[in-house]
Scaffold this active site. Structure first.
Site, short mmCIF file in Angstrom:
data_model
loop_
_atom_site.label_atom_id
_atom_site.label_comp_id
_atom_site.label_asym_id
_atom_site.label_seq_id
_atom_site.Cartn_x
_atom_site.Cartn_y
_atom_site.Cartn_z
N LYS A 140 -15.54 -7.51 9.10
CA LYS A 140 -15.76 -6.23 8.41
C LYS A 140 -16.43 -5.14 9.25
O LYS A 140 -17.36 -4.48 8.78
CB LYS A 140 -16.61 -6.46 7.16
CG LYS A 140 -15.99 -7.36 6.13
CD LYS A 140 -16.87 -7.54 4.93
CE LYS A 140 -18.09 -8.36 5.22
NZ LYS A 140 -18.79 -8.85 4.04
N ASP B 142 -22.33 -13.77 -0.17
CA ASP B 142 -22.25 -12.94 -1.39
C ASP B 142 -21.44 -13.57 -2.51
O ASP B 142 -21.71 -13.34 -3.69
CB ASP B 142 -21.73 -11.52 -1.07
CG ASP B 142 -20.45 -11.51 -0.27
OD1 ASP B 142 -20.00 -12.58 0.17
OD2 ASP B 142 -19.89 -10.41 -0.05
C1 BGC Z 1 -16.83 -12.51 5.03
C2 BGC Z 1 -17.28 -13.35 3.84
C3 BGC Z 1 -17.67 -12.45 2.69
C4 BGC Z 1 -16.53 -11.50 2.37
C5 BGC Z 1 -16.86 -10.57 1.22
C6 BGC Z 1 -15.75 -11.53 4.59
O1 BGC Z 1 -15.43 -10.69 5.66
O2 BGC Z 1 -16.32 -13.34 6.04
O3 BGC Z 1 -18.35 -14.17 4.22
O4 BGC Z 1 -17.96 -13.25 1.58
O5 BGC Z 1 -16.23 -10.74 3.51
O6 BGC Z 1 -17.95 -9.78 1.50
#
Ligand code: BGC
Length: 500
Positions: free
Chosen positions: A195, A231
């Site tokens: 992200k 989360d």
């Molecule tokens: C992460 C997860 C997270 C999800 C939602 C993903 O990019 O790898 O750990 O739960 O985003 O935030």
């Protein structure tokens, strides 16, 4: 022709004729407009075809995910599994007896939050006493780990000051929404950033240790125990406090992921056969081994290639908020190049990466007026046909995202049903994430994929924040219970001695 009509003596006749002519003109325009829309529509649909996933295809996707989940859980197959199925060491959902004051940290998007949460047993509710938001600037998201954790520690210090909490050492839940290999509840190794984050020196390191080191570097306060939480887990736990049948957490926001309660006997990488453990699936990584090649479009491939983490989180890149807007932008560019939009004229804004925000998708689907406003803001010269075609593109991309999520969630729900040997399962999914909350289509109609399961969706209110506090509260309750058991074991020994 219109002027010649005005020469007619009979005004009424003139008016009637003008009205008639107008109607004919409108009809002609409508006919012409429908023809041009229909022709453009069919040509556009052809380009959008690769995004349309039939029920059959979704079932195939679900079967692949089921296999990948088993691979992820396996002791010998885990290391090469794309779906990591990470044990969280959360062994129980709330039972309503949790209580106390907690600090919660939440890092997962472009902001970092600190919260003071009170869990009240008598009223069975969690109250956010106060919270503070700190932005994470792009240069920190892409800087060093030390800079990131110093920034977090500074924000926490400010909050503790403002709340007069520096003298106390409250237990802390840390929601860290990235894939982590959790060794224990307070030891969590970052596998990789996702992200938009890419801080150096954090992958492969224990995140709790990095946080504690940053706090020690400051030296103006200290913390006690830290429970690390994803989360999804926070969401499941905060919803679980309201509805104790909640055993799945799902996020469709900047990123996407889900967790669920798995039988311990299937969690091959953790000792013990009894009870359950929450598994963070990290389903965003589904397809990273090429297993989704047949459904990836040319646009998905560009999004991946031009992202800061190519080859990582393939499934997430087809679904989540960080990427949906960019997919739409690329499709609009292609349609314009093919002269199916905006008379073939691309604006500077549309040509620029990430200018089409994901929130535009639901706004455009909400009404053509929004579409017109957004297209104007993007510097495009549009007509009504363009606006409709753009709406069609948005609907197609968001539908695919919703259908893929539904297929993945169906896989998890059905796994729980099979695990328990039940013909039917009734369960609750705690959900969070802006994409889910803002987009009506994201509340998936799951029945077509899981006819044997009845699913209730519970939207989480601040799951990432309050959920972290709840995980800490449950961990405390369990620790207290086991302490009580040990103590009472001791007492029995004593009793034995007294008796004999
Ligand atoms: C992460 C997860 C997270 C999800 C939602 C993903 O990019 O790898 O750990 O739960 O985003 O935030």
């Amino acid at each position: 022709m219109i002027t010649s009509l005005w020469h007619l003596k009979d005004k009424g006749l003139v008016q009637r004729s003008v009205t008639l002519l107008n109607i004919k003109l409108i009809r002609f325009r409508c006919f012409f407009w429908s023809c041009s829309f229909a022709s453009l529509y069919f040509k556009t649909v052809k380009h959008l075809e690769p995004f349309r996933l039939s029920l059959e295809k979704l079932k195939v996707v679900s079967t692949r995910l089921r296999k990948d989940m088993i691979r992820g859980l396996g002791k010998h197959t885990h290391h090469r599994a794309a779906v990591k199925m990470l044990p969280t060491f959360v062994r129980a959902t709330p039972d309503g007896t949790e209580k106390g004051d907690f600090l919660a940290l939440d890092l997962g998007g472009t902001n970092f939050r600190v919260l003071h949460v009170r869990v009240m047993e008598e009223e069975q509710k969690m109250v956010k006493m106060d919270s503070q938001l700190c932005a994470i600037p792009q240069e920190i998201m892409l800087g060093t780990g030390e800079q990131l954790f110093d920034h977090i520690a500074a924000c926490l210090s400010e909050f503790l000051d403002s709340q007069n909490l520096k003298g106390q050492t409250l237990p802390m839940g840390f929601t860290f929404s990235f894939p982590c290999e959790q060794k224990e509840i307070d030891k969590s190794i970052l596998i990789r950033w996702t992200k938009g984050f890419n801080c150096s020196g954090v992958e492969g390191e224990d995140v709790v240790k990095l946080l504690k080191e940053a706090i020690h570097r400051r030296g103006d306060y200290d913390i006690s125990s830290v429970a690390m939480v994803n989360d999804t887990v926070g969401t499941m736990m905060s919803c679980g406090y309201r509805d104790q049948t909640c055993e799945i957490g799902m996020i469709i926001g900047t990123g996407t992921n889900a967790c669920y309660m798995e039988e311990m006997k299937n969690v091959k990488r953790v000792e013990g056969e009894d009870g359950q453990m929450c598994i963070n699936t990290e389903w965003g990584g589904f397809g990273d081994d090429g297993s989704l090649e047949d459904i990836l479009t040319e646009f998905d491939k560009v999004v991946d290639r031009t992202s800061i983490n190519p080859g990582v989180h393939t499934f997430e890149k087809m679904i989540s908020g960080m990427y949906l807007g960019e997919i739409v932008r690329l499709v609009l560019m292609k349609l314009t190049e093919k002269k199916l939009l905006f008379k073939g004229e691309v604006s500077e804004a549309l040509r620029t990466k990430e200018t089409f925000e994901t929130k535009f998708i639901s706004m455009i689907e909400d009404g053509l007026e929004n579409a017109k406003k957004i297209l104007t803001e993007l510097g495009l010269t549009w007509d009504l046909v363009d606006a409709r075609v753009v709406r069609l593109v948005c609907e197609t991309i968001s539908s695919r995202s919703a259908r893929l999520c539904a297929a993945a969630l169906a896989t998890i729900v059905d796994r729980i049903r099979v695990n328990r040997g039940l013909p039917h399962l009734k369960t609750t999914v705690g959900v969070d994430g802006t994409v889910y909350k803002k987009h009506p289509k994201m509340q998936p109609s799951m029945h077509f994929l899981t006819p044997d399961c009845k699913i209730k969706f519970l939207v989480s209110e601040d799951g990432s924040g309050k959920g972290a506090a709840m995980v800490t509260a449950v961990a405390q309750r369990l620790a207290l219970q086991s302490r009580l058991l040990e103590e009472s074991d001791g007492e029995e020994d004593e009793e034995e001695k007294v008796r004999s």
